[in-house]
Write a protein that holds these residues in place. Sequence first.
Motif, mmCIF file in Angstrom:
data_model
loop_
_atom_site.group_PDB
_atom_site.id
_atom_site.type_symbol
_atom_site.label_atom_id
_atom_site.label_comp_id
_atom_site.label_asym_id
_atom_site.label_seq_id
_atom_site.Cartn_x
_atom_site.Cartn_y
_atom_site.Cartn_z
ATOM 1 N N ILE A 20 0.849 -1.198 0.000
ATOM 2 C CA ILE A 20 0.000 0.000 0.000
ATOM 3 C C ILE A 20 0.878 1.239 0.000
ATOM 4 N N LEU A 21 0.632 2.114 -0.960
ATOM 5 C CA LEU A 21 1.344 3.391 -1.043
ATOM 6 C C LEU A 21 0.368 4.523 -0.738
ATOM 7 N N ARG A 22 0.650 5.208 0.361
ATOM 8 C CA ARG A 22 -0.201 6.350 0.747
ATOM 9 C C ARG A 22 0.677 7.583 0.918
ATOM 10 N N ASP B 141 -8.473 8.099 2.918
ATOM 11 C CA ASP B 141 -7.450 7.131 2.515
ATOM 12 C C ASP B 141 -7.131 6.183 3.669
ATOM 13 N N ILE B 142 -6.987 6.756 4.845
ATOM 14 C CA ILE B 142 -6.655 5.947 6.025
ATOM 15 C C ILE B 142 -7.785 4.982 6.349
ATOM 16 N N ALA B 143 -9.018 5.436 6.212
ATOM 17 C CA ALA B 143 -10.177 4.565 6.478
ATOM 18 C C ALA B 143 -10.196 3.391 5.497
ATOM 19 N N TYR B 144 -9.957 3.671 4.226
ATOM 20 C CA TYR B 144 -9.932 2.613 3.215
ATOM 21 C C TYR B 144 -8.748 1.677 3.464
ATOM 22 N N GLU B 145 -7.619 2.267 3.837
ATOM 23 C CA GLU B 145 -6.427 1.471 4.144
ATOM 24 C C GLU B 145 -6.710 0.484 5.270
ATOM 25 N N LYS C 269 3.081 -1.549 4.228
ATOM 26 C CA LYS C 269 2.667 -0.157 4.028
ATOM 27 C C LYS C 269 3.875 0.728 3.728
ATOM 28 N N TYR C 270 3.698 1.602 2.766
ATOM 29 C CA TYR C 270 4.705 2.605 2.426
ATOM 30 C C TYR C 270 4.021 3.965 2.548
ATOM 31 N N ILE C 271 4.295 4.656 3.642
ATOM 32 C CA ILE C 271 3.640 5.930 3.927
ATOM 33 C C ILE C 271 4.623 7.065 3.666
ATOM 34 N N ASP D 233 10.681 -5.018 -5.697
ATOM 35 C CA ASP D 233 10.630 -6.018 -4.634
ATOM 36 C C ASP D 233 9.772 -7.199 -5.088
ATOM 37 N N ASP D 234 10.417 -8.331 -5.331
ATOM 38 C CA ASP D 234 9.691 -9.504 -5.819
ATOM 39 C C ASP D 234 8.727 -10.072 -4.786
ATOM 40 N N ASN D 235 8.868 -9.674 -3.542
ATOM 41 C CA ASN D 235 7.978 -10.165 -2.488
ATOM 42 C C ASN D 235 6.684 -9.358 -2.399
ATOM 43 N N ILE D 236 6.603 -8.264 -3.138
ATOM 44 C CA ILE D 236 5.366 -7.480 -3.221
ATOM 45 C C ILE D 236 4.706 -7.823 -4.549
ATOM 46 N N HIS D 237 3.497 -8.357 -4.469
ATOM 47 C CA HIS D 237 2.831 -8.847 -5.678
ATOM 48 C C HIS D 237 1.829 -7.862 -6.262
ATOM 49 N N GLY D 238 1.256 -7.011 -5.417
ATOM 50 C CA GLY D 238 0.281 -6.037 -5.890
ATOM 51 C C GLY D 238 0.486 -4.698 -5.221
ATOM 52 N N ILE D 239 0.276 -3.627 -5.970
ATOM 53 C CA ILE D 239 0.440 -2.274 -5.431
ATOM 54 C C ILE D 239 -0.892 -1.546 -5.471
ATOM 55 N N LEU D 240 -1.288 -1.011 -4.323
ATOM 56 C CA LEU D 240 -2.483 -0.170 -4.219
ATOM 57 C C LEU D 240 -2.033 1.223 -3.828
ATOM 58 N N MET D 241 -2.245 2.188 -4.707
ATOM 59 C CA MET D 241 -1.880 3.577 -4.431
ATOM 60 C C MET D 241 -3.144 4.405 -4.270
ATOM 61 N N PHE D 242 -3.218 5.136 -3.162
ATOM 62 C CA PHE D 242 -4.396 5.952 -2.918
ATOM 63 C C PHE D 242 -4.332 7.256 -3.710
ATOM 64 N N ARG D 243 -5.475 7.618 -4.248
ATOM 65 C CA ARG D 243 -5.618 8.867 -4.996
ATOM 66 C C ARG D 243 -6.825 9.629 -4.481
#
Length: 282
Positions: free
Chosen positions: A35-37, A44-48, A64-66, A86-96
């Motif tokens: 998660i990139l916030r 954003d925090i509520a959804y996170e 989490k990457y804040i 990072d091969d250990n991270i499979h999906g990225i969710l970035m808040f907009r």
Amino acid sequence: MELLKGKPVADKIKEKVSQTVEELIDRGIVPTLGILRVGENESDIAYENSAVKVAKSLGINVEKYIVDGDATEEDVLDVLKVMNEDDNIHGILMFRPLPKHIDEDRIRNHINPAKDIDGISDASVGSLFTGNKVGFPPCTAEAAVAILEYYGVALSGKKAAVIGRSLVIGKPVSMMLMEKNATVTMCHSRTTAEDLKAICREADIIVSAAGRINTVGTEHVDGKQVVIDVGINFDEDGKMCGDVDFEAVSENTAGITPVPGGVGSVTTALLMFHVVSAASSK
């Protein structure tokens, strides 16, 4: 009228996710959502918090990457580079949306399409138009179609009215419905009130993603329509509601999704499905 609740749809998707998580762990892979916030936006925090809760309940790890809200564009790109590599991270969710001083288009298009689990990069969105299956479709648009399919709503040869033309919902859900052989009319803020009324009454399916309360009222339906309400709004009392005048419209439709309790839970479930799908491709 059939109430098209999201929970049974989400539960079915989560069953698949849980099974896939077990298979991945047996292979020594721990499916991980990154998660990139940027900043401390309350929504954003509520959804996170909600996403983390669902992920952990399914056995999906979360990293989490804040980033500070006053960080530079290059700072955000540096963090995204780490997540991409990072091969250990499979999906990225970035808040907009990102803070106004950051070029959001530039940032979102630096997400590795193979990890773009919410379909926000141009490569992911473009795949809906080209059919080349790069990345993943936007989760909310996919959720609308998933609900229709779960409840056995016929799509092939049917007329669909989509209200809204954003790249988040309107345009992708239109393409996904056309992929299912529906005939789609896309309406938007410049569609006249009379045309909108006529188009909706001619439609078999209405997907409303206008982001405006009471976009769809009794004058838009005649009893045959199935209505998917994607809108998230708040009325004068602070109560969450959709685009559709639910109390009035529900009495004269074949089926309708509630807000809350409709598309939202399916969206989150599909986000997790995309994470394990990305992990499975390793």
